[in-house]
Design a protein around this motif. Structure first.
Motif, PDB file in Angstrom:
ATOM      1  N   PRO A 110      37.429  33.204  48.272  1.00 61.85           N
ATOM      2  CA  PRO A 110      36.834  32.996  46.955  1.00 61.85           C
ATOM      3  C   PRO A 110      35.731  31.949  46.916  1.00 61.85           C
ATOM      4  N   PHE A 129      35.028  24.994  41.412  1.00 66.26           N
ATOM      5  CA  PHE A 129      36.036  25.569  42.291  1.00 66.26           C
ATOM      6  C   PHE A 129      36.484  24.566  43.343  1.00 66.26           C
ATOM      7  N   THR A 132      38.765  21.822  41.710  1.00 64.81           N
ATOM      8  CA  THR A 132      40.034  22.426  41.290  1.00 64.81           C
ATOM      9  C   THR A 132      40.896  22.767  42.496  1.00 64.81           C
ATOM     10  N   SER A 133      40.300  23.391  43.510  1.00 70.53           N
ATOM     11  CA  SER A 133      41.047  23.757  44.703  1.00 70.53           C
ATOM     12  C   SER A 133      41.590  22.527  45.413  1.00 70.53           C
ATOM     13  N   TYR A 257      40.860  34.584  54.411  1.00 73.43           N
ATOM     14  CA  TYR A 257      40.462  33.182  54.473  1.00 73.43           C
ATOM     15  C   TYR A 257      40.023  32.770  55.873  1.00 73.43           C
ATOM     16  N   SER A 346      44.842  28.039  53.813  1.00 71.22           N
ATOM     17  CA  SER A 346      44.235  27.215  52.762  1.00 71.22           C
ATOM     18  C   SER A 346      43.362  26.106  53.326  1.00 71.22           C
ATOM     19  N   SER A 405      49.721  26.025  39.794  1.00 67.46           N
ATOM     20  CA  SER A 405      48.864  26.395  40.928  1.00 67.46           C
ATOM     21  C   SER A 405      48.217  27.759  40.724  1.00 67.46           C
ATOM     22  N   SER A 406      48.834  28.605  39.889  1.00 70.09           N
ATOM     23  CA  SER A 406      48.297  29.950  39.661  1.00 70.09           C
ATOM     24  C   SER A 406      47.266  29.994  38.540  1.00 70.09           C
ATOM     25  N   PHE A 409      43.345  29.484  38.923  1.00 68.01           N
ATOM     26  CA  PHE A 409      42.776  30.464  39.839  1.00 68.01           C
ATOM     27  C   PHE A 409      42.718  31.861  39.237  1.00 68.01           C
ATOM     28  N   PHE A 412      39.178  31.863  38.149  1.00 64.36           N
ATOM     29  CA  PHE A 412      38.281  32.149  39.262  1.00 64.36           C
ATOM     30  C   PHE A 412      38.405  33.601  39.718  1.00 64.36           C
ATOM     31  N   GLY A 413      39.632  34.132  39.698  1.00 62.07           N
ATOM     32  CA  GLY A 413      39.824  35.523  40.084  1.00 62.07           C
ATOM     33  C   GLY A 413      39.053  36.469  39.181  1.00 62.07           C
ATOM     34  N   HIS A 451      43.890  39.972  34.526  1.00 60.15           N
ATOM     35  CA  HIS A 451      43.676  38.525  34.541  1.00 60.15           C
ATOM     36  C   HIS A 451      43.619  37.962  33.124  1.00 60.15           C
TER      37      HIS A 451
END
Length: 541
Positions: A110, A129, A132-133, A257, A346, A405-406, A409, A412-413, A451
């Motif tokens: 992503p 991003f 946040t990540s 990834y 990750s 954690s979800s 994102f 972003f998704g 989403h």
């Protein structure tokens, strides 16, 4: 696994099709492409499948049954949630496959897609991003489940202190393994992935034996007789349920990834095949495992089980003897392999973020020294995981960390899914051919609607006003959106406000490191009235 012994641990180049190379370079500027990957090319189809297994087959199927059934109320909705999650994951697979086909040399998933889809405002989406990540780069959820089953295995009391201590220890061990060697990490993930599949297969076979009436379980079909009785159609509860089942299958994209480390002329094909293979196997195993749970354990017991539904299953079938210890062993092994796989995947995302120049000291984050692994992201993830586990109340840590954690994102998704249309339009203007992995537009719409549902519905008050934590039900939504706002504020202050006041602009420079790594860094270029040259000064390093 034997085939991987011949793979070099570092170095080497991945050949790509000429058309793919054009597609890679004819896009907006971002982190530089590394023709010589300092992390090596250790990822084959087998290790890509096992990387996915390593993340998917963690704690989810062994720990979320109680929370899911407690939220939806009925066996019918329970199975609906577990079936819908992998079906939508197939749509997500199509999204990742098309996007990765545009950048076949770039790891990070992503972070790469968003960088290329939203170049304006300059640096905005990548910085949001990145922060946040980084702030949500913890790995404590699986560690908590490991701790509970580990304590159960040795008949030790599950207290807040004992749970936290065991979780910290296993987080430290798995992080150290990922830090010391990618090659050995992948080997360990391979071994534990096989054990995980065998563990679920054992549960499935046990369930089949129960359904055939070959055990002491009386009338194993009675819990299926009124599947919709007690259904809770509360939209908040359904959304929270789908977040959890979605989290339970997350990991099908883990191999994306490490795309830049795939040893193949067509790395996209390798990781896409790995995703479909691993997801298909998991979908079948999850369905059959849940059938086994419902056949054996009364629904009311499942609802009250917390994270120990798998343990209840074995206690009902085998009693409290030695055979009942099999499940805690399988779950702890599953969690252990999952934690290593998650760190490996990750950490690449964090490294790719650093290579964009969006974190302080990008050279420090991007280097592969001293072990040929992304050491700084791994150490930071370990530290953040420990900190979160120490700060959160033990009884709420599991649910809250999953939901928090979800949530950001999902934003972003939705963003990088919508951005597919932007990339297609840009490529068409450049005269580039369509990707051979291009997905149907209707699937993009379905994924966007999904989403939106998961983002909006959790904000609605649940029935009774109480969620699955002891504090306000919407805390994770507010905290998640707060992190996004803080990230946006950081962007405004450092990229817009301070440069305007200081009379300079922010530009990117490419930096080559001794180990072969390449990264961008943000530097200040002062504006002057004359045509005299100015000196660029680092902004974040």
């Amino acid at each position: 696994m034997a085939a991987e012994d011949d793979i070099p641990e570092s170095g080497g180049e991945t050949p790509v099709d000429e058309a793919e190379e054009v597609a890679e370079l004819a896009v907006v500027p971002g982190a530089p492409v590394e023709r010589h990957n300092p992390l090596g090319h250790n990822v084959t189809l087998l290790s890509a499948i096992n990387l996915n297994f390593g993340q998917i087959l963690g704690h989810g199927i062994f720990s979320m049954g109680g929370a899911v059934l407690g939220s939806v109320g009925s066996v019918g909705l329970y199975f609906t949630a577990w079936i819908l999650a992998p079906l939508l994951a197939y749509v997500g697979m199509a999204v990742y496959t098309e996007l990765s086909s545009y950048f076949p040399l770039r790891s990070g998933g992503p972070v790469v897609y968003l960088e290329q889809e939203y170049p304006r405002p300059k640096f905005f989406v990548p910085i949001v991003f990145a922060i946040t990540s980084t702030l949500l780069a913890y790995n404590g959820v699986t560690a908590i489940v490991f701790a509970q089953y580990w304590l159960l295995l040795f008949d030790l009391p599950i207290t807040a202190t004992s749970q936290t201590v065991v979780a910290i220890v296993v987080t430290t061990i798995t992080s150290a393994i990922a830090l010391l060697s990618t090659k050995w990490s992948l080997r360990i993930v391979n071994v534990f992935s096989v054990l995980k599949v065998l563990s679920l297969a054992f549960v499935v076979i046990t369930g089949i034996v129960v359904l055939l009436g070959l055990t002491h379980i009386q009338d194993p079909y009675k819990h299926f007789q009124h599947p919709w009785a007690g259904s809770n159609w509360d939209l908040n509860g359904l959304a929270n349920t789908f977040v959890k089942t979605n989290t339970a299958v997350v990991g099908w994209h883990n191999a994306f990834y490490v795309l830049g480390e795939v040893r193949s002329p067509d790395p996209v094909r390798v990781v896409s095949r790995a995703g479909y293979i691993s997801l298909s196997i998991v979908a079948v195993l999850y369905l059959l495992t849940n059938i086994a749970y419902i056949a054996v354990v009364p629904p009311e017991e499942i609802k009250a089980s917390g994270q120990l539904v798998a343990a209840l299953f074995f206690q009902h079938v085998f009693g409290d003897g030695a055979a009942a210890k099999i499940m805690p062993i399988m779950v702890t092994a599953s969690c252990f392999g999952n934690m290593i796989a998650v760190v490996v995947g990750s950490a690449r995302v964090q490294r790719e973020i650093a290579r964009q120049g969006l974190l302080p000291w990008p050279a420090f984050w991007a280097t592969s020294r001293p072990f040929g692994t992304p050491s700084a992201p791994i150490i930071f993830k370990w530290f953040l995981s420990i900190l979160i586990m120490l700060l959160l109340p033990a009884k709420d840590a599991f649910s809250f960390m999953i939901d928090l954690s979800s949530y950001p994102f999902l934003v972003f998704g939705a963003a990088f899914t919508f951005g597919i249309w932007r990339l297609r339009a840009r490529r068409e203007k450049l005269g580039l051919e369509r990707s051979k992995y291009q997905m149907l537009d209707v699937l993009i719409v379905i994924y966007l609607v999904w989403h939106a549902f998961l983002l909006i519905m959790p904000m609605l008050p649940p029935q009774g006003g109480q969620g699955d934590v002891s504090f306000w039900y919407g805390t994770y939504c507010v905290v998640g959106m707060g992190i996004l706002l803080v990230s946006a504020l950081f962007y405004y202050v450092y990229i817009v406000y301070l440069p305007k006041r200081g009379g300079y602009e922010i530009i990117e420079e490419i930096e080559d490191l001794p180990d072969g790594a390449r990264n961008a860094r943000l530097v200040k270029r002062h504006k002057v009235a004359s045509d005299e040259p100015t000196e660029d000064q680092p902004l974040l390093s």
